[in-house]
Each structure stands twice: as structure tokens, then as C-alpha cells.
Enzyme design. Structure first.
Site, mmCIF file in Angstrom:
data_model
loop_
_atom_site.group_PDB
_atom_site.id
_atom_site.type_symbol
_atom_site.label_atom_id
_atom_site.label_comp_id
_atom_site.label_asym_id
_atom_site.label_seq_id
_atom_site.Cartn_x
_atom_site.Cartn_y
_atom_site.Cartn_z
ATOM 1 N N GLY A 13 0.805 -1.224 0.000
ATOM 2 C CA GLY A 13 0.000 0.000 0.000
ATOM 3 C C GLY A 13 0.832 1.264 0.000
ATOM 4 O O GLY A 13 0.729 2.089 0.910
ATOM 5 N N ALA A 14 1.650 1.431 -1.062
ATOM 6 C CA ALA A 14 2.573 2.579 -1.062
ATOM 7 C C ALA A 14 2.278 3.580 -2.182
ATOM 8 O O ALA A 14 3.104 4.447 -2.450
ATOM 9 C CB ALA A 14 4.012 2.093 -1.151
ATOM 10 N N ARG A 16 0.288 5.952 -2.100
ATOM 11 C CA ARG A 16 0.035 7.283 -1.514
ATOM 12 C C ARG A 16 0.237 7.223 0.003
ATOM 13 O O ARG A 16 0.493 6.151 0.557
ATOM 14 C CB ARG A 16 -1.378 7.765 -1.851
ATOM 15 N N ASN A 91 1.650 -2.309 5.496
ATOM 16 C CA ASN A 91 1.105 -0.953 5.662
ATOM 17 C C ASN A 91 -0.294 -0.780 5.065
ATOM 18 O O ASN A 91 -1.048 0.073 5.517
ATOM 19 C CB ASN A 91 2.072 0.049 5.007
ATOM 20 N N SER A 143 -2.400 1.182 14.730
ATOM 21 C CA SER A 143 -2.948 2.524 14.931
ATOM 22 C C SER A 143 -3.168 2.741 16.426
ATOM 23 O O SER A 143 -3.388 1.770 17.161
ATOM 24 C CB SER A 143 -4.288 2.646 14.203
ATOM 25 N N TYR A 156 -12.263 -1.313 12.435
ATOM 26 C CA TYR A 156 -10.887 -0.835 12.233
ATOM 27 C C TYR A 156 -10.045 -1.049 13.497
ATOM 28 O O TYR A 156 -8.925 -1.567 13.434
ATOM 29 C CB TYR A 156 -10.948 0.644 11.845
ATOM 30 N N ALA A 158 -10.540 -3.147 15.910
ATOM 31 C CA ALA A 158 -10.324 -4.584 16.139
ATOM 32 C C ALA A 158 -9.223 -5.110 15.218
ATOM 33 O O ALA A 158 -8.363 -5.897 15.634
ATOM 34 C CB ALA A 158 -11.624 -5.355 15.912
ATOM 35 N N LYS A 160 -6.743 -3.416 13.992
ATOM 36 C CA LYS A 160 -5.440 -2.857 14.387
ATOM 37 C C LYS A 160 -4.960 -3.454 15.712
ATOM 38 O O LYS A 160 -3.765 -3.626 15.925
ATOM 39 C CB LYS A 160 -5.530 -1.331 14.470
HETATM 40 P P1 NDP Z 1 -4.070 5.742 2.359
HETATM 41 O O1 NDP Z 1 -5.536 5.526 2.277
HETATM 42 O O2 NDP Z 1 -3.512 7.078 2.021
HETATM 43 O O3 NDP Z 1 -3.320 4.660 1.430
HETATM 44 C C1 NDP Z 1 -3.654 3.306 1.539
HETATM 45 C C2 NDP Z 1 -2.740 2.507 0.650
HETATM 46 O O4 NDP Z 1 -3.087 1.130 0.780
HETATM 47 C C3 NDP Z 1 -2.870 2.848 -0.825
HETATM 48 O O5 NDP Z 1 -1.611 2.736 -1.426
HETATM 49 C C4 NDP Z 1 -3.820 1.756 -1.350
HETATM 50 O O6 NDP Z 1 -3.632 1.450 -2.727
HETATM 51 C C5 NDP Z 1 -3.330 0.585 -0.502
HETATM 52 N N1 NDP Z 1 -4.306 -0.487 -0.396
HETATM 53 C C6 NDP Z 1 -5.588 -0.442 0.038
HETATM 54 N N2 NDP Z 1 -6.136 -1.663 -0.004
HETATM 55 C C7 NDP Z 1 -5.181 -2.505 -0.470
HETATM 56 C C8 NDP Z 1 -5.126 -3.891 -0.750
HETATM 57 N N3 NDP Z 1 -6.175 -4.697 -0.545
HETATM 58 N N4 NDP Z 1 -3.978 -4.407 -1.255
HETATM 59 C C9 NDP Z 1 -2.906 -3.626 -1.481
HETATM 60 N N5 NDP Z 1 -2.884 -2.312 -1.223
HETATM 61 C C10 NDP Z 1 -4.012 -1.759 -0.735
HETATM 62 O O7 NDP Z 1 -3.638 5.288 3.845
HETATM 63 P P2 NDP Z 1 -2.682 5.998 4.924
HETATM 64 O O8 NDP Z 1 -1.393 6.331 4.305
HETATM 65 O O9 NDP Z 1 -3.447 7.049 5.624
HETATM 66 O O10 NDP Z 1 -2.481 4.799 5.979
HETATM 67 C C11 NDP Z 1 -1.495 3.792 5.808
HETATM 68 C C12 NDP Z 1 -1.590 2.823 6.977
HETATM 69 O O11 NDP Z 1 -1.430 3.529 8.195
HETATM 70 C C13 NDP Z 1 -2.937 2.107 7.063
HETATM 71 O O12 NDP Z 1 -2.748 0.795 7.515
HETATM 72 C C14 NDP Z 1 -3.680 2.912 8.109
HETATM 73 O O13 NDP Z 1 -4.667 2.170 8.754
HETATM 74 C C15 NDP Z 1 -2.540 3.292 9.045
HETATM 75 N N6 NDP Z 1 -2.819 4.477 9.845
HETATM 76 C C16 NDP Z 1 -3.049 5.707 9.260
HETATM 77 C C17 NDP Z 1 -3.303 6.822 10.047
HETATM 78 C C18 NDP Z 1 -3.550 8.171 9.454
HETATM 79 O O14 NDP Z 1 -3.831 9.112 10.219
HETATM 80 N N7 NDP Z 1 -3.430 8.365 8.146
HETATM 81 C C19 NDP Z 1 -3.342 6.718 11.514
HETATM 82 C C20 NDP Z 1 -3.085 5.395 12.010
HETATM 83 C C21 NDP Z 1 -2.822 4.335 11.198
HETATM 84 P P3 NDP Z 1 -4.558 2.163 -3.867
HETATM 85 O O15 NDP Z 1 -4.075 3.591 -3.946
HETATM 86 O O16 NDP Z 1 -4.252 1.405 -5.104
HETATM 87 O O17 NDP Z 1 -5.957 2.041 -3.381
#
Ligand code: NDP
Length: 248
Positions: A13-14, A16, A91, A143, A156, A158, A160
Site C-alpha cells: 500500500g505505497a 500514496r 502498511n 494505529s 478498524y 479490532a 489494528k
Molecule cells: P491511504 O488511504 O492514504 O493509502 C492506503 C494505501 O493502501 C494505498 O496505497 C492503497 O492502494 C493501498 N491499499 C488499500 N487496499 C489494499 C489492498 N487490498 N492491497 C494492497 N494495497 C491496498 O492510507 P494511509 O497512508 O493514511 O495509511 C497507511 C496505513 O497507516 C494504514 O494501515 C492505516 O490504517 C494506518 N494508519 C493511518 C493513520 C492516518 O492518520 N493516516 C493513523 C493510524 C494508522 P490504492 O491507492 O491502489 O488504493
């Protein structure tokens, strides 16, 4: 010598947000980066170009982290391309927020599969190469709500919290093989997503945090780089809160 020289990392999930920042930070510290995404083809292509622009080695893979077979295929492809897997960052994550009264089974299942089952899938997939190499660092993006709970986020929180239990168990099972597993619990991290929210609401959140600001994706990426590197060689089974003091 850079912090992550000679290491190959998979980051899920990189395309963005936090994952993108982790990919950029890992490249800056000398790692080879295999990153995944679900549907953002253009963003992934742009990130691959950015990461490789100054001689970095990186490749994007479209791979659904919640799919067990796809995770195995990804690990095989990364081994074929780069010959080793030293670091895994689980991630990828989503939210499907709702009060429990209104939460659907689909909302529960989607979040569990993407956030928690994905960690199982990917960890299983990298185990063989890590066991063979007798080293590895696995980092699970949890989280603060996995620690504290949150109304409207039962699914969510649960998922995490589950990641933290998974992290501790993996650390206990694999410590003797020099494979470490830690979790990071970010607090309120300001990303593109939060930029679209009402500024007054966001400012209220900032004021409630001891450090009086939201975190940046780089704040999380820097701790991830530490846990990925040999600087944390004796750290395993831990959850590091990156939350500006939200959880003390
Ligand atoms: P974003 O929503 O900005 O990005 C999520 C990323 O995960 C995207 O690259 C997306 O790809 C990818 N993704 C989603 N579903 C899948 C899947 N099934 N397989 C592969 N890739 C997938 O998230 P954040 O950067 O905000 O968060 C990243 C992590 O940090 C998450 O686990 C989130 O729960 C955790 N987190 C975030 C917080 C925050 O405040 N932002 C706080 C606490 C934890 P695509 O673009 O192709 O959809």
C-alpha cells in the site's frame, strides 16, 4: 554506508500516504524497494519513476494484500527480481467507519481482510526466504485506535488491535531465528485524505495533541526505517506509538 544498504523491502500500500513516504525514505537510506498497491496504476507508475530517478532500485506491483495466493505470488516475484527479502512493511489499510448498530457484515469483512488478514498473508509469504537467510524485520502498521479503541471504528480498531497480538506472537515464534516483528501505532497523521476535512475540525484535533500538531507521513516513515534497520537489532515484539503524545 547508508542505514538500509543491501536490504530488500516489500512495502504494501505505497501508492500514496504513509506507504509512499516509507518507500521514499527507504530509497533515501539505500534499500531496494518492492511496493504494492491495489488500483492506483498512475500513482504507482509515477512513484516508481520518482524512486528510480536518482539510481534507486524500485518496482511497483499491483497486488491485493487481502488475497492469500496473490501474496505468495508477490513474494515469488520479488525473490526472482531481487534475490532476497529482508524487510516486510504491512502498511496497506482501509477504513469503513460506522457505528456498530449500522455496521454491515461487508464493512467488517473488508476491513478485517485488508488490514489484518493481509498481515498474515504477507508474513507467511516472506517467511521461507527470511528463515533461509536467518534474518528479517517485519513491521506492522497498526494505529493508536488499536490500543485505545474508538467509537464508530469497531471494525478498524479490532483489526489494528489484532495486528498487535499478531506482532507479539510472530516475535515470540521467530526471535530465535533472528526475525524481528514490531508494530507502529500512528496517531493523527495528516495526509491528502485529512487535507480534505474541515480545517476547524482538524485544528481542534491538533490542539488536543500534546505536541499541538498532526504527524507527517515522514514522522511514521522515519520510525519504520529505524525498525527496518540494524539500529533496532534487539527490538522485537514492541508497538511504538508515533502520536505526538496522544497515548502516554
Ligand atoms: P491511504 O488511504 O492514504 O493509502 C492506503 C494505501 O493502501 C494505498 O496505497 C492503497 O492502494 C493501498 N491499499 C488499500 N487496499 C489494499 C489492498 N487490498 N492491497 C494492497 N494495497 C491496498 O492510507 P494511509 O497512508 O493514511 O495509511 C497507511 C496505513 O497507516 C494504514 O494501515 C492505516 O490504517 C494506518 N494508519 C493511518 C493513520 C492516518 O492518520 N493516516 C493513523 C493510524 C494508522 P490504492 O491507492 O491502489 O488504493
Amino acid at each position: 554506508m547508508k542505514l538500509l544498504d543491501g536490504k530488500v523491502a516489500i512495502i504494501t500500500g505505497a501508492s500514496r500516504g504513509i506507504g509512499k513516504s516509507i518507500a521514499e525514505t527507504f530509497i533515501a537510506h539505500g534499500a531496494t524497494v518492492a511496493f504494492t498497491y491495489l488500483s492506483s496504476d498512475e500513482k504507482a507508475k509515477a512513484l516508481e519513476a520518482e524512486l528510480t530517478a536518482n539510481g534507486g532500485i524500485a518496482r511497483g506491483f499491483k497486488s491485493n494484500a487481502s488475497d492469500f495466493e496473490a501474496a505468495q505470488k508477490l513474494a515469488d516475484e520479488v525473490m526472482e527480481a531481487f534475490g532476497q527479502i529482508d524487510i516486510l512493511v504491512n502498511n496497506a489499510g482501509i477504513t469503513r467507519d460506522n457505528l456498530l448498530m449500522r455496521m454491515t457484515e461487508d464493512q467488517w469483512d473488508e476491513v478485517m481482510n485488508t488490514n489484518l488478514k493481509s498481515a498474515f498473508n504477507l508474513t507467511k509469504a516472506v517467511l521461507r526466504p527470511m528463515l533461509k537467510a536467518r534474518k528479517g524485520s517485519i513491521i506492522n502498521m497498526s494505529s493508536v485506535v488499536g490500543v485505545s479503541g474508538n467509537a464508530g471504528q469497531a471494525n478498524y480498531a479490532a483489526s489494528k488491535a489484532g495486528m498487535i497480538g499478531f506482532t507479539k506472537s510472530v516475535a515470540q515464534e521467530l526471535g530465535s531465528r533472528n526475525i524481528r516483528c514490531n508494530a507502529i501505532a500512528p496517531g493523527f497523521i495528516e495526509t491528502e485524505m485529512t487535507a480534505a476535512l474541515d480545517e476547524a475540525v482538524v485544528q481542534g484535533w491538533r490542539e488536543s495533541i500534546p505536541m499541538k500538531r498532526g504527524g507527517t507521513p515522514e514522522d511514521v516513515a522515519n520510525v519504520t526505517a529505524f525498525l527496518a534497520s540494524d539500529m533496532s537489532a534487539y527490538v522485537t515484539g514492541q508497538t511504538i506509538n508515533v502520536c505526538g503524545g496522544m497515548l502516554c
